[in-house]
Design a protein around this motif. Structure first.
Motif, PDB file in Angstrom:
ATOM      1  N   ALA A 335       0.880  -1.174   0.000  1.00 21.76           N
ATOM      2  CA  ALA A 335       0.000   0.000   0.000  1.00 21.76           C
ATOM      3  C   ALA A 335       0.911   1.215   0.000  1.00 21.76           C
ATOM      4  O   ALA A 335       1.857   1.266   0.792  1.00 21.76           O
ATOM      5  N   GLU A 455      -6.852   0.133   1.827  1.00 25.92           N
ATOM      6  CA  GLU A 455      -7.521   1.442   1.797  1.00 25.92           C
ATOM      7  C   GLU A 455      -7.290   2.217   3.081  1.00 25.92           C
ATOM      8  O   GLU A 455      -7.047   3.418   3.071  1.00 25.92           O
ATOM      9  N   ASN A 458      -3.865   3.563   3.020  1.00 25.59           N
ATOM     10  CA  ASN A 458      -3.814   4.699   2.089  1.00 25.59           C
ATOM     11  C   ASN A 458      -4.353   5.969   2.742  1.00 25.59           C
ATOM     12  O   ASN A 458      -3.788   7.053   2.556  1.00 25.59           O
ATOM     13  N   GLY A 477      -3.492   1.809  -4.244  1.00 27.87           N
ATOM     14  CA  GLY A 477      -4.573   1.249  -3.437  1.00 27.87           C
ATOM     15  C   GLY A 477      -4.903  -0.167  -3.877  1.00 27.87           C
ATOM     16  O   GLY A 477      -4.095  -0.816  -4.552  1.00 27.87           O
ATOM     17  N   THR A 481      -2.284  -2.421  -6.079  1.00 26.29           N
ATOM     18  CA  THR A 481      -1.364  -3.078  -5.154  1.00 26.29           C
ATOM     19  C   THR A 481      -0.618  -4.210  -5.864  1.00 26.29           C
ATOM     20  O   THR A 481      -0.971  -4.612  -6.969  1.00 26.29           O
TER      21      THR A 481
END
Ligand SMILES: Cc1cc2nc3c(=O)[nH]c(=O)nc-3n(C[C@H](O)[C@H](O)[C@H](O)COP(=O)(O)OP(=O)(O)OC[C@H]3O[C@@H](n4cnc5c(N)ncnc54)[C@H](O)[C@@H]3O)c2cc1C
Ligand code: SF4
Lengths: 552, 193
Positions: A335, A455, A458, A477, A481
């Protein structure tokens, strides 16, 4: 010899390495232990046992000449070469198939040869957290390991000493440790100091990160001199790689045979492995007999070798009474996010990172995976690499380089993937390698828990970058990935022979004299880079082998 | 900015050659005693400068230094001795060195047929033009590719890697410890000098 074109493509059948008439690749008589694979796992086992036992190590790949490291570094910098070309990965030797929902770039994720994938690795080495060993009971995901952090703790200390780890005790989220790391941590980078202000105002903690890389002279190896190409090659030897332990094992009397891919393991009627059958570059096949066998061929080739070793007695493959060989293939998911500042950020001087954040790791539960955050020191392009592609030279090129370099920042992170039997390594139906053996087929699937956690990572990364005043340019994301090149889970450890391939000592349930030293034994993966845990387990395997050979 | 012997040594170190430059001496093998053995026209060519006659080390040095004046930015000086020093270590009889020699031969042959002069005798603007006419600007480097791709690999990018992996080349861009240069493990901790 200098020059990117002066080293070979080993996987493609090149002749570089130690072939030639002088090399004796015949089996060693009266061997006690045969180790398959000369990466860190196999090298540590071999080194630990070599003093007291007759040890043979067989590796599929070549011995690389240390003199060639700068030529390999040039390959890392020049655009013509793909990453696998740096260490000659690819070709018929390394053919594989992808059949899952997710593409797995296997040949970017491994090196074959003496030193194994640590020749290419980044060298970040953390211990797993205590809860990682009890994921089932504390987080409700996957099984618990049959061993605890406490069982591995003394081996972690030894592994840190063996690899040479530079680290500090400033990480409040790290599991308990008893003594300082063998070397002081690397100083935080200039860009860490920029991140530190932003993190402080957000209440996010930064701390040092353990590196298997010399911050001072250690073990007769140089301190880091700042070549900045750690991944995929450290020309100075400051970054640990497993040639260290192979050399030491050889000094203690072990025999290491390169370019000797093991084709299959043979067994007797008493559930013991008797022979590792291996090929040589001259086209011969030999059988290495031994009292004990340790398979340390990495997380993909280890299950493959067991599957290739099927027999009348073991029709589904060796050590596969549980049917789980090859299943539960896991990697860590990346990430990340990055952007630019309106000031210099001093990136790409070195190729490793110096600060991280483990604050959110143990929030993990059924819906959120453990994850960690990293503050990069190599955000944005490296000028020398940029210079080599483009239609310009002279002053226009210099202008482009000045424009492109200097103000990038980026963060990375790793996320745990939960074990899933459908994510797996099997044998391909109709595709074979250079020796006629079915190639590995990878079916990699990633579940929602990991994707949701990416997520979440992120969100934090973007929050930090925005607080820093960065213009956020990219976010890796769930859709962007990729794997961190850590192959785990494919011969899982379990106290129950129906639920796992190896027992708590990493000895196969089905065969008395066969151990597996690899991240393939991880029942769950945590989100920490695996190799320190691989090293700790390998040392523990060596002790168990030693004890059982002593009993016999 | 002046390119120094230290830069040449650094660039060489970055690509794995040690060369005489670090010690300030020239290798004994200089001047056309390369492994190819054809430097003196052993292939029986008429010696008129055309065809694929393999150039001597000296000719390779001259051509490379000439190309460097076109592909390096105006801001650097000391180009000739820098390139010379770099090639001291690079022309070491390796497969890579022979690649350089062959690419220079092709470049020279184009220069002679299109400009009727060796690369070293061309104006800087003509050298630039020659490289573009060959297609080395748009080509992606490839050591086994077309002429354009090989000239890009063994001539243009060879020179660019030498410059931008050296401390002076890095400094031009704002990184005194560029990738490939062993500039120590401290510079990353400091702000801009
Ligand atoms: C780009 C990259 C970056 C990485 N960064 C990190 C990091 O920062 N931190 C971290 O912890 N980990 C990192 N890793 C992962 C790390 O390299 C591996 O976890 C580690 O090398 C695994 O050790 P191993 O000994 O189990 O397997 P390997 O190192 O893969 O070695 C296995 C060996 O077995 C040999 N072999 C395979 N099949 C056979 C056969 N049939 N017969 C004989 N020999 C065989 C192979 O040739 C190879 O040499 C990274 C990996 C990559 C590719
Ligand atoms: S920066 Fe990386 S490649 Fe360079 S010396 Fe240090 S560890 Fe090795």
């Amino acid at each position: 010899m200098s020059g990117a074109e002066s080293v070979g493509n080993e996987g493609g059948g090149g002749t570089e390495g130690s072939d030639g008439d002088a090399v004796d690749r015949t089996p060693v008589p009266d061997a006690d232990v045969c180790v398959v694979g000369a990466g860190p796992a196999g090298a540590l086992v071999a080194d630990r046992l070599a003093g007291d036992h007759e040890v043979v190590v067989l590796d599929a790949g070549p011995r690389f000449d240390p003199e060639d490291r700068l030529a390999r570094q040039e390959r890392a910098i020049r655009p013509f070469y793909d990453r696998p070309d740096v260490w000659g990965v690819g070709g018929a030797r390394d053919a594989h198939e992808n059949a899952g929902d997710w593409f797995y770039p296997l040949n970017h994720a491994r090196v074959k040869g003496v030193g194994g994938s640590t020749l290419h690795w980044q060298g970040m080495v953390m211990r797993l957290h205590e809860d990682d060993f009890n994921s089932g009971s504390t987080r409700g995901v996957g099984p618990d390991w049959p061993i605890d952090y406490a069982d591995l703790r003394p081996y972690y200390v030894e592994a840190e000493r063996e690899l040479g780890v530079a680290g500090a005790s400033d990480n409040p989220y790290a599991p308990p440790r008893e003594e300082p790391h063998p070397m002081p941590a690397f100083e935080p980078s200039y860009s860490d100091s920029l991140f530190a202000e932003a993190c402080e105002s957000l209440g996010i903690d930064m701390h040092s990160v353990p590196n298997a890389r010399n911050s001072e002279p250690y073990d007769d190896r140089s301190p880091c001199v700042g070549y900045g190409t750690c991944q995929p090659v450290c020309p100075s030897g400051a970054k640990y790689d497993a040639t260290v332990h192979i050399e030491r094992a050889e000094e203690r009397g072990a025999t290491v045979i390169d370019r000797a891919p093991v084709q299959r393991l043979e067994h007797d009627d008493d559930d013991s492995v008797t022979t590792a059958v291996y090929a040589t570059p001259e086209g011969e096949e030999h059988g290495q007999e031994a009292d004990a066998f340790v398979v340390a061929a990495g997380g993909v080739e280890t299950p493959r070798l067991l599957l290739l070793s099927d027999s009348d007695r073991y029709p589904d493959g060796l050590a596969n009474g549980s049917g789980h060989v090859g299943e539960f293939f896991m990697d860590h998911l990346f990430a990340g996010a990055g952007g630019t500042l309106d000031e210099p950020t001093r990136q790409n001087h070195v190729g490793f990172y110096t600060s991280a954040c483990d604050q959110f790791y143990d929030e993990a539960d059924e819906t959120q995976a453990p994850f960690k955050l990293e503050f990069f020191n190599y955000a944005g392009p490296s000028p020398v690499e940029m210079a080599l592609s483009g239609d310009d030279w002279g002053d226009p090129l210099l202008d482009r380089l000045r424009d492109g370099y200097g103000d990038h920042v980026a963060m990375g992170g790793l996320v745990e993937q939960a074990p899933d039997a459908d994510s797996r390594v099997t044998l391909a139906d109709d595709r074979v390698d250079d020796h006629g053996n079915p190639v590995p087929r990878i079916e990699w699937t990633v579940g929602d828990r990991a994707l949701d956690t990416i997520e979440r990572a992120n969100e934090i990364q973007v929050e930090i970058l925005e607080e820093l005043g960065a213009d956020v340019g990219w976010v890796a994301g769930p859709d962007a990935t990729g794997p961190a090149y850590h192959h785990m889970g494919t011969t899982r450890m379990s106290g129950d022979p129906d639920r796992g391939v190896v027992d708590a000592d990493c000895r196969t349930h089905d065969l008395d004299n066969c151990w597996i030293a690899s991240s393939s034994v991880f029942p769950t993966s945590g989100a920490m880079n695996p190799t320190l845990t691989i090293a700790a387990l390998a040392l523990r395997v060596a002790d168990d082998v030693d004890a059982r050979l002593g009993e016999a | 900015m002046e390119l120094t012997r230290r830069d040449a040594a650094a660039a060489l170190a970055a690509v794995g050659a040690t060369g005489g430059v670090a010690l300030g001496v020239r290798r004994a093998g200089d001047g056309g005693t390369g492994d190819d053995g054809s430097a003196g026209g052993a292939d029986g060519a008429a010696g008129d400068g055309e065809g694929d006659r393999s150039p001597s080390d000296e000719a390779v040095r001259e051509a490379m230094a000439a190309v460097a004046t076109a592909v390096y930015p105006d801001a650097v000086s000391g180009v000739e001795s820098f390139v010379d020093g770099f090639l001291d270590g690079r022309l070491d009889g390796s497969a890579h060195a022979e690649g350089i020699r062959a690419a220079v031969a092709e470049l020279e042959s184009s220069a002679r047929s299109w400009y009727d002069a060796p690369v070293a005798d061309l104006e800087t603007a003509e050298r630039d033009e020659l490289l573009r006419e060959l297609g080395a600007d748009t080509a992606e480097e490839d050591p086994h590719g077309t002429t354009a791709e090989r000239v890009r690999f063994f001539v243009v990018n060879e020179l660019l890697i030498a410059l931008y992996a050296s401390p002076t080349g890095g400094e031009l861009v704002g990184i005194e410890n560029p990738q490939g240069y062993a500039g120590g493990a401290e510079s990353y901790t400091r702000g801009s000098p």
